[in-house]
Design an enzyme around this catalytic site. Sequence first.
Site, mmCIF file in Angstrom:
data_model
loop_
_atom_site.group_PDB
_atom_site.id
_atom_site.type_symbol
_atom_site.label_atom_id
_atom_site.label_comp_id
_atom_site.label_asym_id
_atom_site.label_seq_id
_atom_site.Cartn_x
_atom_site.Cartn_y
_atom_site.Cartn_z
ATOM 1 N N GLY A 1 0.773 -1.152 0.082
ATOM 2 C CA GLY A 1 0.270 -0.018 -0.171
ATOM 3 C C GLY A 1 0.919 1.502 0.020
ATOM 4 O O GLY A 1 0.163 2.358 0.181
ATOM 5 N N ALA A 2 1.776 0.885 -0.538
ATOM 6 C CA ALA A 2 3.012 2.121 -0.422
ATOM 7 C C ALA A 2 2.350 3.221 -0.863
ATOM 8 O O ALA A 2 3.082 4.513 -0.647
ATOM 9 C CB ALA A 2 4.066 1.717 -1.347
ATOM 10 N N ASP B 1 -1.979 6.952 1.823
ATOM 11 C CA ASP B 1 -1.902 8.012 3.396
ATOM 12 C C ASP B 1 -1.143 7.651 3.521
ATOM 13 O O ASP B 1 0.087 8.492 4.654
ATOM 14 C CB ASP B 1 -3.513 8.473 3.304
ATOM 15 N N TYR C 1 -6.421 -7.990 3.495
ATOM 16 C CA TYR C 1 -5.714 -8.401 4.489
ATOM 17 C C TYR C 1 -5.332 -10.058 4.281
ATOM 18 O O TYR C 1 -4.596 -10.554 4.448
ATOM 19 C CB TYR C 1 -5.802 -8.357 6.131
ATOM 20 N N LYS D 1 -5.209 -1.583 12.875
ATOM 21 C CA LYS D 1 -6.925 -1.497 12.678
ATOM 22 C C LYS D 1 -7.252 -0.663 11.418
ATOM 23 O O LYS D 1 -6.411 -0.108 10.695
ATOM 24 C CB LYS D 1 -7.211 -0.466 14.344
ATOM 25 N N LEU E 1 -0.089 2.977 21.897
ATOM 26 C CA LEU E 1 1.128 2.178 22.836
ATOM 27 C C LEU E 1 2.221 2.781 22.065
ATOM 28 O O LEU E 1 3.317 2.083 22.764
ATOM 29 C CB LEU E 1 0.680 1.150 22.354
ATOM 30 N N HIS F 1 -7.596 2.834 21.007
ATOM 31 C CA HIS F 1 -6.706 3.695 21.706
ATOM 32 C C HIS F 1 -6.855 3.966 22.773
ATOM 33 O O HIS F 1 -5.927 3.389 23.774
ATOM 34 C CB HIS F 1 -6.366 4.845 20.714
HETATM 35 C C1 BG6 Z 1 -5.883 7.510 14.483
HETATM 36 C C2 BG6 Z 1 -8.162 7.672 13.867
HETATM 37 O O1 BG6 Z 1 -6.131 6.240 14.747
HETATM 38 O O2 BG6 Z 1 -5.521 8.023 14.827
HETATM 39 C C3 BG6 Z 1 -7.609 8.607 13.179
HETATM 40 O O3 BG6 Z 1 -7.853 6.613 12.318
HETATM 41 C C4 BG6 Z 1 -6.926 10.366 14.565
HETATM 42 O O4 BG6 Z 1 -9.443 9.357 12.983
HETATM 43 C C5 BG6 Z 1 -5.740 9.896 15.107
HETATM 44 O O5 BG6 Z 1 -6.758 10.879 14.135
HETATM 45 C C6 BG6 Z 1 -5.458 10.434 16.111
HETATM 46 O O6 BG6 Z 1 -3.345 10.264 16.155
HETATM 47 P P1 BG6 Z 1 -3.244 11.141 16.932
HETATM 48 O O7 BG6 Z 1 -1.820 10.294 16.962
HETATM 49 O O8 BG6 Z 1 -2.819 12.763 16.010
HETATM 50 O O9 BG6 Z 1 -3.508 11.163 18.222
#
Ligand code: BG6
Length: 486
Positions: free
Chosen positions: A12-13, A16, A125, A152, A184, A244
């Site tokens: 997926g190089a 984004d 996947y 994820k 993490l 998260h």
């Molecule tokens: C991603 C989410 O996992 O984490 C995004 O899909 C979110 O929606 C991003 O903007 C936030 O990451 P960070 O490191 O900027 O807090």
Amino acid sequence: TESGCLSIVVLGASGDLAKKKTFPALFHLFQQGFLQSEEVHIFGYARSNLSDDGLRDRIRGYLKGASDEHVSQFLQLIKYVSGSYDSGEGFELLNKTISEYETSKNSESRSSRRLFYLALPPSVYPSVCRMIRSYCMNPSSHTGWTRVIVEKPFGKDLDSAEKLSAELGKLFGEEQLYRIDHYLGKELVQNLLVLRFANRLFLPLWNRDNIANVQIVFKEDFGTEGRGGYFDQYGIIRDIIQNHLLQVFCLVAMEKPVSLKPEHIRDEKVKVLQSVEPINHEEVVIGQYDGYKDDSTVPDDSNTPTYASIVLRVHNERWEGVPFILKAGKALNSRKAEIRVQFKDAPGDIFKCKKQGRNEFVIRLQPSEAMYMKLTVKKPGLEMATEQSELDLSYGMRYQDVKIPEAYERLILDTIRGDQQHFVRRDELRAAWEIFTPLLHDIDAGKLKSVSYEPGTRGPQEADEMSRRMGYVQTHGYVWVPPTLA
Ligand code: BG6
């Protein structure tokens, strides 16, 4: 300590994630000397028809803070292979390309280390993993390794996640799969274990006798612009909270692991997740910001939450009765992530501190990494008056010469080193989905409605009301200002 060729393959190089996160993380590792060996090669794989230079040009703009020469050196490491995600041809070619670089430098041993980073939508996947398994494995059975990093969303609910786990589990052993949750990899998240278990100060306080409530908060001051179509299928609970914030929750709430071995730590995380009671819908507020549905890729009748505040309750000796409020929202008034541990009032108060606020231990994950403890102190001066102040460990002040590594950079290095501590284990993922699946199904079925909120605000008032109901006491007139260097 390991040697042999190291091939890092980014699938997926041209997408984004690869451009914004994966390649910059590899570049930072390179800058710190980790990938500067003749034995290291990086490959990009995607469907688009590109030359090596074509891919390099796409990445270049995302590599900041370095000299052109350094950037060029790194880019030269990257080779591009194009092919589809479900046909043998492309992966055969990929394997051939990897092998050529492996053998040219290191012909006598066929030992190789192959790391595959799936910067791809999860729908592909299973097929990509099948292809890797069939065509691209490390050729030696007794030296080197093959490891796969997946991102994820791992499914949309318990059943789909289990199905995905089972499919991948047939192809790779758990020790080969690295389920990344980039929270993490954040410095202050990694600090939680040390903080909790290496400080005598916290040990006797970290429980229901002293702590009134805990909040784990994620705020963004922008909406879902540009990715509304993706987001609408998931919503804020699947995008942020189930992964998260729940990972952060585990580290705040879990018991002390037997040792620092990754399995011991992950055992404790699973245990605390299994102690979470079913979510009570009365203790949930979901919201959607006005204007979210203006995005043409979002259906007009979408109920998808862009904000949620959810109370988790842990049924164990340490936490019975302490609400954990997990709160996340897009298009709010600020961008930050933090943990707030609020202590109970001091009993028998003679100073009338109550009005001013409670002790609160705040761990600011980002931006301006910091830990501060809100305290009541004597207001300096002739009067005997009290006020809220803080013990402040702001990283920007205390660690001025330290550059805090990016989450992805650290996690990729862990994968190369074979350390799974900061990755999500299969049973952990299952336990996480078990907590949220009933709620998610009810939201998807429209049984809970998102209330609307104005972009640029704190989010729905209902959520603040709920926090108050949970016993959270907001300190009025006190604002922590990250200190700056003079
Ligand atoms: C991603 C989410 O996992 O984490 C995004 O899909 C979110 O929606 C991003 O903007 C936030 O990451 P960070 O490191 O900027 O807090």
